[in-house]
Scaffold this motif. Structure first.
Motif, PDB file in Angstrom:
ATOM      1  N   SER A   6       0.816  -1.217   0.000  1.00  0.00           N
ATOM      2  CA  SER A   6       0.000   0.000   0.000  1.00  0.00           C
ATOM      3  C   SER A   6       0.849   1.267   0.000  1.00  0.00           C
ATOM      4  N   LYS A   7       2.099   1.158   0.372  1.00  0.00           N
ATOM      5  CA  LYS A   7       3.006   2.308   0.388  1.00  0.00           C
ATOM      6  C   LYS A   7       3.568   2.621  -0.998  1.00  0.00           C
ATOM      7  N   LYS A   8       3.426   1.675  -1.929  1.00  0.00           N
ATOM      8  CA  LYS A   8       4.034   1.832  -3.245  1.00  0.00           C
ATOM      9  C   LYS A   8       3.005   2.317  -4.265  1.00  0.00           C
ATOM     10  N   GLU A   9       3.465   3.163  -5.166  1.00  0.00           N
ATOM     11  CA  GLU A   9       2.586   3.655  -6.223  1.00  0.00           C
ATOM     12  C   GLU A   9       2.334   2.576  -7.263  1.00  0.00           C
ATOM     13  N   LYS A  21      -1.806 -14.835  -4.630  1.00  0.00           N
ATOM     14  CA  LYS A  21      -1.767 -16.231  -4.188  1.00  0.00           C
ATOM     15  C   LYS A  21      -1.940 -16.305  -2.672  1.00  0.00           C
ATOM     16  N   SER A  22      -1.245 -15.443  -1.959  1.00  0.00           N
ATOM     17  CA  SER A  22      -1.391 -15.398  -0.497  1.00  0.00           C
ATOM     18  C   SER A  22      -2.806 -15.010  -0.102  1.00  0.00           C
ATOM     19  N   TYR A  23      -3.380 -14.065  -0.835  1.00  0.00           N
ATOM     20  CA  TYR A  23      -4.739 -13.618  -0.546  1.00  0.00           C
ATOM     21  C   TYR A  23      -5.752 -14.743  -0.758  1.00  0.00           C
ATOM     22  N   PHE A  24      -5.606 -15.491  -1.867  1.00  0.00           N
ATOM     23  CA  PHE A  24      -6.491 -16.637  -2.115  1.00  0.00           C
ATOM     24  C   PHE A  24      -6.411 -17.645  -0.973  1.00  0.00           C
ATOM     25  N   GLU A  25      -5.197 -17.969  -0.551  1.00  0.00           N
ATOM     26  CA  GLU A  25      -5.029 -18.944   0.530  1.00  0.00           C
ATOM     27  C   GLU A  25      -5.648 -18.434   1.829  1.00  0.00           C
ATOM     28  N   LEU A  26      -5.431 -17.183   2.135  1.00  0.00           N
ATOM     29  CA  LEU A  26      -6.001 -16.586   3.347  1.00  0.00           C
ATOM     30  C   LEU A  26      -7.525 -16.629   3.309  1.00  0.00           C
ATOM     31  N   GLN A  27      -8.115 -16.276   2.187  1.00  0.00           N
ATOM     32  CA  GLN A  27      -9.576 -16.281   2.066  1.00  0.00           C
ATOM     33  C   GLN A  27     -10.131 -17.703   2.143  1.00  0.00           C
ATOM     34  N   ARG A  28      -9.429 -18.638   1.548  1.00  0.00           N
ATOM     35  CA  ARG A  28      -9.881 -20.033   1.586  1.00  0.00           C
ATOM     36  C   ARG A  28      -9.955 -20.509   3.040  1.00  0.00           C
ATOM     37  N   ILE A  29      -8.957 -20.176   3.833  1.00  0.00           N
ATOM     38  CA  ILE A  29      -8.928 -20.582   5.242  1.00  0.00           C
ATOM     39  C   ILE A  29      -9.931 -19.762   6.060  1.00  0.00           C
ATOM     40  N   LEU A  56      -4.380  -2.949  -7.050  1.00  0.00           N
ATOM     41  CA  LEU A  56      -5.434  -2.684  -8.023  1.00  0.00           C
ATOM     42  C   LEU A  56      -6.325  -3.904  -8.225  1.00  0.00           C
ATOM     43  N   ILE A  57      -5.757  -5.084  -8.245  1.00  0.00           N
ATOM     44  CA  ILE A  57      -6.502  -6.297  -8.556  1.00  0.00           C
ATOM     45  C   ILE A  57      -7.174  -6.904  -7.320  1.00  0.00           C
ATOM     46  N   GLN A  58      -6.562  -6.796  -6.156  1.00  0.00           N
ATOM     47  CA  GLN A  58      -7.076  -7.445  -4.936  1.00  0.00           C
ATOM     48  C   GLN A  58      -8.520  -7.088  -4.624  1.00  0.00           C
ATOM     49  N   PRO A  59      -8.949  -5.836  -4.696  1.00  0.00           N
ATOM     50  CA  PRO A  59     -10.355  -5.535  -4.394  1.00  0.00           C
ATOM     51  C   PRO A  59     -11.329  -6.218  -5.356  1.00  0.00           C
ATOM     52  N   ILE A  60     -10.922  -6.401  -6.601  1.00  0.00           N
ATOM     53  CA  ILE A  60     -11.767  -7.074  -7.578  1.00  0.00           C
ATOM     54  C   ILE A  60     -11.893  -8.549  -7.222  1.00  0.00           C
ATOM     55  N   VAL A  61     -10.756  -9.163  -6.859  1.00  0.00           N
ATOM     56  CA  VAL A  61     -10.752 -10.564  -6.442  1.00  0.00           C
ATOM     57  C   VAL A  61     -11.593 -10.740  -5.184  1.00  0.00           C
ATOM     58  N   GLU A  62     -11.430  -9.842  -4.228  1.00  0.00           N
ATOM     59  CA  GLU A  62     -12.203  -9.909  -2.984  1.00  0.00           C
ATOM     60  C   GLU A  62     -13.701  -9.836  -3.271  1.00  0.00           C
ATOM     61  N   ASN A  63     -14.095  -8.913  -4.120  1.00  0.00           N
ATOM     62  CA  ASN A  63     -15.501  -8.752  -4.467  1.00  0.00           C
ATOM     63  C   ASN A  63     -16.050 -10.015  -5.136  1.00  0.00           C
ATOM     64  N   PHE A  78     -11.684 -20.321  -9.495  1.00  0.00           N
ATOM     65  CA  PHE A  78     -11.455 -18.912  -9.795  1.00  0.00           C
ATOM     66  C   PHE A  78     -10.235 -18.864 -10.701  1.00  0.00           C
ATOM     67  N   THR A  79     -10.406 -18.329 -11.896  1.00  0.00           N
ATOM     68  CA  THR A  79      -9.290 -18.229 -12.825  1.00  0.00           C
ATOM     69  C   THR A  79      -8.990 -16.765 -13.091  1.00  0.00           C
ATOM     70  N   LEU A  80      -7.751 -16.412 -12.906  1.00  0.00           N
ATOM     71  CA  LEU A  80      -7.276 -15.060 -13.162  1.00  0.00           C
ATOM     72  C   LEU A  80      -6.324 -15.165 -14.342  1.00  0.00           C
ATOM     73  N   ARG A  81      -6.626 -14.455 -15.424  1.00  0.00           N
ATOM     74  CA  ARG A  81      -5.805 -14.551 -16.628  1.00  0.00           C
ATOM     75  C   ARG A  81      -5.164 -13.211 -16.940  1.00  0.00           C
ATOM     76  N   TRP A  82      -3.897 -13.283 -17.271  1.00  0.00           N
ATOM     77  CA  TRP A  82      -3.193 -12.101 -17.761  1.00  0.00           C
ATOM     78  C   TRP A  82      -2.725 -12.383 -19.167  1.00  0.00           C
ATOM     79  N   LYS A  83      -3.127 -11.518 -20.064  1.00  0.00           N
ATOM     80  CA  LYS A  83      -2.654 -11.583 -21.438  1.00  0.00           C
ATOM     81  C   LYS A  83      -1.995 -10.247 -21.727  1.00  0.00           C
TER      82      LYS A  83
END
Length: 143
Positions: A6-9, A21-29, A56-63, A78-83
């Motif tokens: 959060s400190k970084k632009e 990945k850490s966020y997914f694991e935390l939410q799963r538990i 930027l992406i975490q709030p979308i994943v959380e929602n 849940f599939t997250l794709r980057w192209k």
């Protein structure tokens, strides 16, 4: 990790993926949900050289998890794709939207406002649209 990021632009995509990945694991538990996730990267991406606004992406994943996966009570993927041009998620199949409490999320509005600020003086704009990838024509993306 959230505090440090959060400190970084901006952060590189590799750091964002590690964080997600850490966020997914935390939410799963935390939510005690049956959730498989996949992070799919286009072969031509060099994640250490691509920078995006931090968190930027975490709030979308959380929602998506809280309003899409948790209510289904089924094992979901849940599939997250980057192209090179799009980043997306695939919502659970055959899910009906139920709104008993008429919850109105401000996450998308806040994200759009944040992108407006970030895009103000930029030539290459980041845009956002949301939809279910299983539905014809639906997409989610940050371009």
């Amino acid at each position: 990790m959230t505090f440090d990021l959060s400190k970084k632009e901006a952060i590189n995509l590799n750091d964002e993926i590690i964080y997600l990945k850490s966020y997914f694991e935390l939410q799963r538990i935390r939510l005690n949900i049956l959730l498989d996730y996949c992070i799919d990267l286009s072969f031509d991406l060099t994640t250490s050289k691509i920078y995006i606004p931090s968190l930027l992406i975490q709030p979308i994943v959380e929602n998506a998890i809280l309003h899409g996966i948790v209510p289904s009570k089924n094992k979901e993927e849940f599939t997250l794709r980057w192209k090179t041009t799009v980043s997306g998620w695939k919502a659970p199949k055959k899910q009906k939207l139920k709104s008993k409490n008429h919850h109105k999320s401000l996450g998308n509005k806040i994200l759009r406002e944040r992108l407006d600020i970030l895009n103000y003086n930029e030539r290459e704009k980041i845009t956002f649209s949301l939809g279910n990838l299983d539905v014809e024509g639906g997409d989610f993306g940050l371009w």
